[in-house]
Design a protein around this motif. Structure first.
Motif, PDB file in Angstrom:
ATOM      1  N   GLN A   1      -1.606  12.662   6.631  1.00 34.71           N
ATOM      2  CA  GLN A   1      -1.975  11.790   5.519  1.00 34.71           C
ATOM      3  C   GLN A   1      -1.082  10.550   5.461  1.00 34.71           C
ATOM      4  OE1 GLN A   1      -1.250  15.084   5.269  1.00 34.71           O
ATOM      5  NE2 GLN A   1      -3.225  16.013   4.740  1.00 34.71           N
ATOM      6  N   VAL A   2       0.207  10.754   5.682  1.00 33.10           N
ATOM      7  CA  VAL A   2       1.136   9.621   5.654  1.00 33.10           C
ATOM      8  C   VAL A   2       0.878   8.690   6.838  1.00 33.10           C
ATOM      9  CG1 VAL A   2       3.567   8.990   5.909  1.00 33.10           C
ATOM     10  CG2 VAL A   2       2.909  10.783   4.298  1.00 33.10           C
ATOM     11  N   ALA A   3       0.614   9.247   8.021  1.00 27.89           N
ATOM     12  CA  ALA A   3       0.319   8.407   9.187  1.00 27.89           C
ATOM     13  C   ALA A   3      -0.930   7.568   8.946  1.00 27.89           C
ATOM     14  CB  ALA A   3       0.148   9.275  10.428  1.00 27.89           C
ATOM     15  N   ASP A   4      -1.954   8.185   8.363  1.00 25.19           N
ATOM     16  CA  ASP A   4      -3.185   7.454   8.051  1.00 25.19           C
ATOM     17  C   ASP A   4      -2.903   6.349   7.049  1.00 25.19           C
ATOM     18  OD1 ASP A   4      -6.200   7.199   8.039  1.00 25.19           O
ATOM     19  OD2 ASP A   4      -5.862   7.681   5.923  1.00 25.19           O
ATOM     20  N   PHE A   5      -2.118   6.661   6.013  1.00 20.54           N
ATOM     21  CA  PHE A   5      -1.778   5.646   5.023  1.00 20.54           C
ATOM     22  C   PHE A   5      -1.016   4.492   5.667  1.00 20.54           C
ATOM     23  CE2 PHE A   5       1.642   3.802   2.595  1.00 20.54           C
ATOM     24  CZ  PHE A   5       0.916   3.097   1.652  1.00 20.54           C
ATOM     25  N   TYR A   6      -0.040   4.808   6.530  1.00 17.46           N
ATOM     26  CA  TYR A   6       0.771   3.765   7.163  1.00 17.46           C
ATOM     27  C   TYR A   6      -0.110   2.779   7.924  1.00 17.46           C
ATOM     28  CZ  TYR A   6       4.283   1.505  10.050  1.00 17.46           C
ATOM     29  OH  TYR A   6       5.072   0.556  10.676  1.00 17.46           O
ATOM     30  N   GLU A   7      -1.052   3.312   8.700  1.00 20.73           N
ATOM     31  CA  GLU A   7      -1.947   2.429   9.447  1.00 20.73           C
ATOM     32  C   GLU A   7      -2.782   1.578   8.501  1.00 20.73           C
ATOM     33  OE1 GLU A   7      -4.352   4.839  11.981  1.00 20.73           O
ATOM     34  OE2 GLU A   7      -2.663   5.506  13.219  1.00 20.73           O
ATOM     35  N   ARG A   8      -3.354   2.218   7.494  1.00 19.23           N
ATOM     36  CA  ARG A   8      -4.282   1.517   6.602  1.00 19.23           C
ATOM     37  C   ARG A   8      -3.587   0.521   5.688  1.00 19.23           C
ATOM     38  NH1 ARG A   8      -9.070   5.449   4.870  1.00 19.23           N
ATOM     39  NH2 ARG A   8      -9.366   3.615   3.601  1.00 19.23           N
ATOM     40  N   ALA A   9      -2.315   0.764   5.380  1.00 26.84           N
ATOM     41  CA  ALA A   9      -1.574  -0.179   4.541  1.00 26.84           C
ATOM     42  C   ALA A   9      -1.380  -1.515   5.247  1.00 26.84           C
ATOM     43  CB  ALA A   9      -0.218   0.410   4.153  1.00 26.84           C
ATOM     44  N   HIS A  10      -1.351  -1.486   6.589  1.00 22.60           N
ATOM     45  CA  HIS A  10      -1.165  -2.725   7.344  1.00 22.60           C
ATOM     46  C   HIS A  10      -2.479  -3.438   7.649  1.00 22.60           C
ATOM     47  CE1 HIS A  10       2.838  -0.924   8.188  1.00 22.60           C
ATOM     48  NE2 HIS A  10       3.215  -2.187   8.167  1.00 22.60           N
ATOM     49  N   ALA A  11      -3.585  -2.694   7.650  1.00 25.72           N
ATOM     50  CA  ALA A  11      -4.882  -3.310   7.950  1.00 25.72           C
ATOM     51  C   ALA A  11      -5.481  -3.846   6.655  1.00 25.72           C
ATOM     52  CB  ALA A  11      -5.814  -2.287   8.586  1.00 25.72           C
ATOM     53  N   ARG A  12      -5.728  -5.130   6.616  1.00 28.16           N
ATOM     54  CA  ARG A  12      -6.283  -5.749   5.417  1.00 28.16           C
ATOM     55  C   ARG A  12      -7.055  -6.984   5.828  1.00 28.16           C
ATOM     56  NH1 ARG A  12      -0.793  -6.195   5.963  1.00 28.16           N
ATOM     57  NH2 ARG A  12       0.260  -8.120   5.373  1.00 28.16           N
ATOM     58  N   GLU A  13      -7.503  -7.771   4.864  1.00 25.38           N
ATOM     59  CA  GLU A  13      -8.392  -8.879   5.207  1.00 25.38           C
ATOM     60  C   GLU A  13      -7.729  -9.899   6.137  1.00 25.38           C
ATOM     61  OE1 GLU A  13      -9.544 -10.750   1.592  1.00 25.38           O
ATOM     62  OE2 GLU A  13      -7.524 -11.389   1.042  1.00 25.38           O
ATOM     63  N   THR A  14      -6.419  -9.975   6.121  1.00 18.76           N
ATOM     64  CA  THR A  14      -5.723 -10.974   6.928  1.00 18.76           C
ATOM     65  C   THR A  14      -5.116 -10.428   8.225  1.00 18.76           C
ATOM     66  OG1 THR A  14      -3.852 -10.597   5.456  1.00 18.76           O
ATOM     67  CG2 THR A  14      -5.190 -12.567   5.051  1.00 18.76           C
ATOM     68  N   TYR A  15      -5.014  -9.103   8.351  1.00 15.46           N
ATOM     69  CA  TYR A  15      -4.401  -8.501   9.532  1.00 15.46           C
ATOM     70  C   TYR A  15      -5.185  -7.274   9.980  1.00 15.46           C
ATOM     71  CZ  TYR A  15      -0.307 -11.323   8.441  1.00 15.46           C
ATOM     72  OH  TYR A  15       0.529 -12.382   8.206  1.00 15.46           O
ATOM     73  N   HIS A  16      -5.177  -7.028  11.287  1.00 19.19           N
ATOM     74  CA  HIS A  16      -5.666  -5.744  11.792  1.00 19.19           C
ATOM     75  C   HIS A  16      -4.540  -5.100  12.615  1.00 19.19           C
ATOM     76  CE1 HIS A  16      -6.581  -8.163  15.460  1.00 19.19           C
ATOM     77  NE2 HIS A  16      -6.497  -7.010  16.117  1.00 19.19           N
ATOM     78  N   VAL A  17      -4.732  -3.824  12.944  1.00 23.98           N
ATOM     79  CA  VAL A  17      -3.691  -3.074  13.635  1.00 23.98           C
ATOM     80  C   VAL A  17      -4.194  -2.637  15.005  1.00 23.98           C
ATOM     81  CG1 VAL A  17      -2.058  -1.157  13.504  1.00 23.98           C
ATOM     82  CG2 VAL A  17      -2.905  -2.206  11.390  1.00 23.98           C
TER      83      VAL A  17
END
Length: 197
Positions: free
Chosen positions: A87-103
């Motif tokens: 769950q934390v790994a998924d959150f970490y990835e998703r916290a960085h992916a947003r309208e201005t950035y992808h991972v």
């Protein structure tokens, strides 16, 4: 100025957690030993903004040099984040992916010995200064057997491109449309944790 663009959007947040908190949070993932390279990429310019790695060995951690994603469920010492459950790994990835950035997410399986060496290196490294995420991460990775060919670089994209040439790397990219302020995502996730969700 181009060199300083790497990791410029992030900074070290908060102080170190206690050794007791770190030990209590240790999480061992049942999957094979592996190293995952995360590269946060600006959707408009294509430039790399941040670099970090997740190491799955005797425990799973994220080395987030000069990073800013911190959670109460994820104790931190010297830019190493502990308690990296699925769950934390998924959150970490998703916290960085947003309208201005992808991972850009690149994973390679390694031997148990290499994973343990990587864990020792990141735990001994200490806190990283702003703008040094890629050069620090590449310097650590180049000390590992099988990773010597990686470039020693200040640039996240250059490190990711080098990582892509390693045999056995699997890659995916994560895009999301969340608002640019990742603090909002962090606060929402903290509320979910507090509610026991």
């Amino acid at each position: 100025m181009l060199v300083l663009a790497s990791c410029a959007e992030v900074s070290t947040v908060g102080g170190d957690s206690s050794p007791e908190a770190v030990a209590a949070a240790a999480y061992r993932h049942p999957g094979p030993p592996a190293i995952t390279l995360y590269t946060m990429i600006n959707n408009r310019s294509g430039s790399g903004a941040h670099t970090s790695i997740m190491i799955n060995g005797s425990q799973r951690v994220i080395f987030d040099p000069a990073g800013s994603v911190r959670l109460s469920a994820m104790p931190e010492r010297g830019d190493v984040l502990y308690g990296v459950t699925p769950q934390v790994a998924d959150f970490y990835e998703r916290a960085h992916a947003r309208e201005t950035y992808h991972v850009r997410i690149q994973r390679i399986e390694v031997s148990a010995a290499v994973a343990e060496q990587a864990l020792r290196l990141v735990m001994a490294n200490g806190t990283v200064a702003s703008a040094r995420c890629a050069v620090t991460t590449s310097g650590i990775l180049r000390q590992l057997p099988g990773f010597e060919s990686l470039p020693q670089t200040w640039f996240p994209n250059q490190l990711a491109d080098g990582f892509a040439t390693l045999p056995g790397v699997k890659e995916r990219r994560l895009y999301e449309e969340d608002a640019d302020d990742k603090a909002v995502a962090i606060a929402a996730y903290q509320q979910q944790l507090a509610a026991g969700q």
